[in-house]
Design a protein around this motif. Structure first.
Motif, PDB file in Angstrom:
ATOM      1  N   GLY A  23      -4.109  -3.743  -0.752  1.00 23.55           N
ATOM      2  CA  GLY A  23      -5.383  -3.274  -1.306  1.00 23.55           C
ATOM      3  C   GLY A  23      -6.453  -4.350  -1.225  1.00 23.55           C
ATOM      4  O   GLY A  23      -7.615  -4.069  -0.924  1.00 23.55           O
ATOM      5  N   GLY A  24      -6.067  -5.573  -1.498  1.00 20.79           N
ATOM      6  CA  GLY A  24      -7.019  -6.687  -1.406  1.00 20.79           C
ATOM      7  C   GLY A  24      -7.509  -6.892   0.019  1.00 20.79           C
ATOM      8  O   GLY A  24      -8.706  -7.109   0.255  1.00 20.79           O
ATOM      9  N   VAL A  25      -6.583  -6.819   0.968  1.00 13.17           N
ATOM     10  CA  VAL A  25      -6.968  -6.968   2.385  1.00 13.17           C
ATOM     11  C   VAL A  25      -7.905  -5.837   2.790  1.00 13.17           C
ATOM     12  O   VAL A  25      -8.926  -6.051   3.455  1.00 13.17           O
ATOM     13  CB  VAL A  25      -5.709  -7.027   3.285  1.00 13.17           C
ATOM     14  N   ILE A  26      -7.566  -4.619   2.384  1.00 11.31           N
ATOM     15  CA  ILE A  26      -8.431  -3.471   2.710  1.00 11.31           C
ATOM     16  C   ILE A  26      -9.801  -3.646   2.065  1.00 11.31           C
ATOM     17  O   ILE A  26     -10.837  -3.373   2.688  1.00 11.31           O
ATOM     18  CB  ILE A  26      -7.760  -2.153   2.273  1.00 11.31           C
ATOM     19  N   ALA A  27      -9.856  -4.102   0.841  1.00  8.72           N
ATOM     20  CA  ALA A  27     -11.131  -4.324   0.148  1.00  8.72           C
ATOM     21  C   ALA A  27     -11.960  -5.390   0.868  1.00  8.72           C
ATOM     22  O   ALA A  27     -13.169  -5.237   1.065  1.00  8.72           O
ATOM     23  CB  ALA A  27     -10.888  -4.715  -1.305  1.00  8.72           C
ATOM     24  N   VAL A  28     -11.308  -6.477   1.274  1.00  5.71           N
ATOM     25  CA  VAL A  28     -12.020  -7.536   2.007  1.00  5.71           C
ATOM     26  C   VAL A  28     -12.545  -7.002   3.330  1.00  5.71           C
ATOM     27  O   VAL A  28     -13.688  -7.275   3.716  1.00  5.71           O
ATOM     28  CB  VAL A  28     -11.097  -8.767   2.201  1.00  5.71           C
ATOM     29  N   LEU A  29     -11.724  -6.223   4.050  1.00  5.66           N
ATOM     30  CA  LEU A  29     -12.172  -5.642   5.326  1.00  5.66           C
ATOM     31  C   LEU A  29     -13.334  -4.677   5.124  1.00  5.66           C
ATOM     32  O   LEU A  29     -14.288  -4.661   5.914  1.00  5.66           O
ATOM     33  CB  LEU A  29     -11.002  -4.943   6.022  1.00  5.66           C
ATOM     34  N   ALA A  30     -13.253  -3.859   4.072  1.00  6.70           N
ATOM     35  CA  ALA A  30     -14.334  -2.902   3.797  1.00  6.70           C
ATOM     36  C   ALA A  30     -15.635  -3.635   3.474  1.00  6.70           C
ATOM     37  O   ALA A  30     -16.709  -3.276   3.964  1.00  6.70           O
ATOM     38  CB  ALA A  30     -13.926  -1.973   2.652  1.00  6.70           C
TER      39      ALA A  30
END
Length: 158
Positions: A23-30
């Motif tokens: 989730g953190g990686v997805i949030a950073v990518l978003a």
């Protein structure tokens, strides 16, 4: 704050930890995507404005060059009084002036009883090249391939 976050993270199961990391990686990518796309759009917009500005600069430089060329070709002021210049130039061109009437310091009305149209046109062009403008010109056919002329002349820039 970071200690509390680290304690909270370690209290999770391994599966939850992976889910939180994903989730953190997805949030950073978003967030990165949301920052990069508008910046890219802004960059494209600026490129378009730059191209437009370069064209406008080129047009302006062409106009400036035209003004500079016109200033370089600007005719020098007359050497003496307009009436004297007209008399001298008419005499040099072979025209007998029937009348010369000064109209203030910057205008002269003249009359020529007989002139060939071709020679008259050449003389007028020579006067304009010297900085004398024709304000009024009236010709009357004499019936013998010559014309009678009434003209008002003034110095350019006055």
């Amino acid at each position: 704050m970071t200690e509390r976050l680290l304690l909270w993270y370690r209290a999770r199961t391994q599966r939850e930890q992976r889910l939180v990391l994903a989730g953190g990686v997805i949030a950073v990518l978003a967030i990165a995507y949301l920052l990069i796309v508008p910046l890219n759009d802004a960059l494209e917009s600026e490129r378009g404005r730059h191209a437009t500005d370069v064209i406008a600069l080129g047009d302006t430089q062409v106009r400036v060059d035209a003004v500079k060329a016109a200033q370089a070709e600007r005719i020098a002021p007359l050497d003496g009084p307009l009436e004297t210049l007209i008399r001298t130039r008419a005499n040099d061109a072979g025209f007998a002036l029937a009348a010369v009437t000064p109209q203030g310091g910057d205008r002269v009305a003249i009359a020529i009883a007989s002139a060939r149209p071709g020679a008259l046109t050449a003389w007028v062009a020579d006067l304009e090249a010297a900085g004398v403008l024709v304000e009024q010109l009236a010709t009357t056919d004499n019936g013998d391939r010559t014309v009678a002329v009434q003209m008002t002349l003034r110095a350019r820039g006055q």
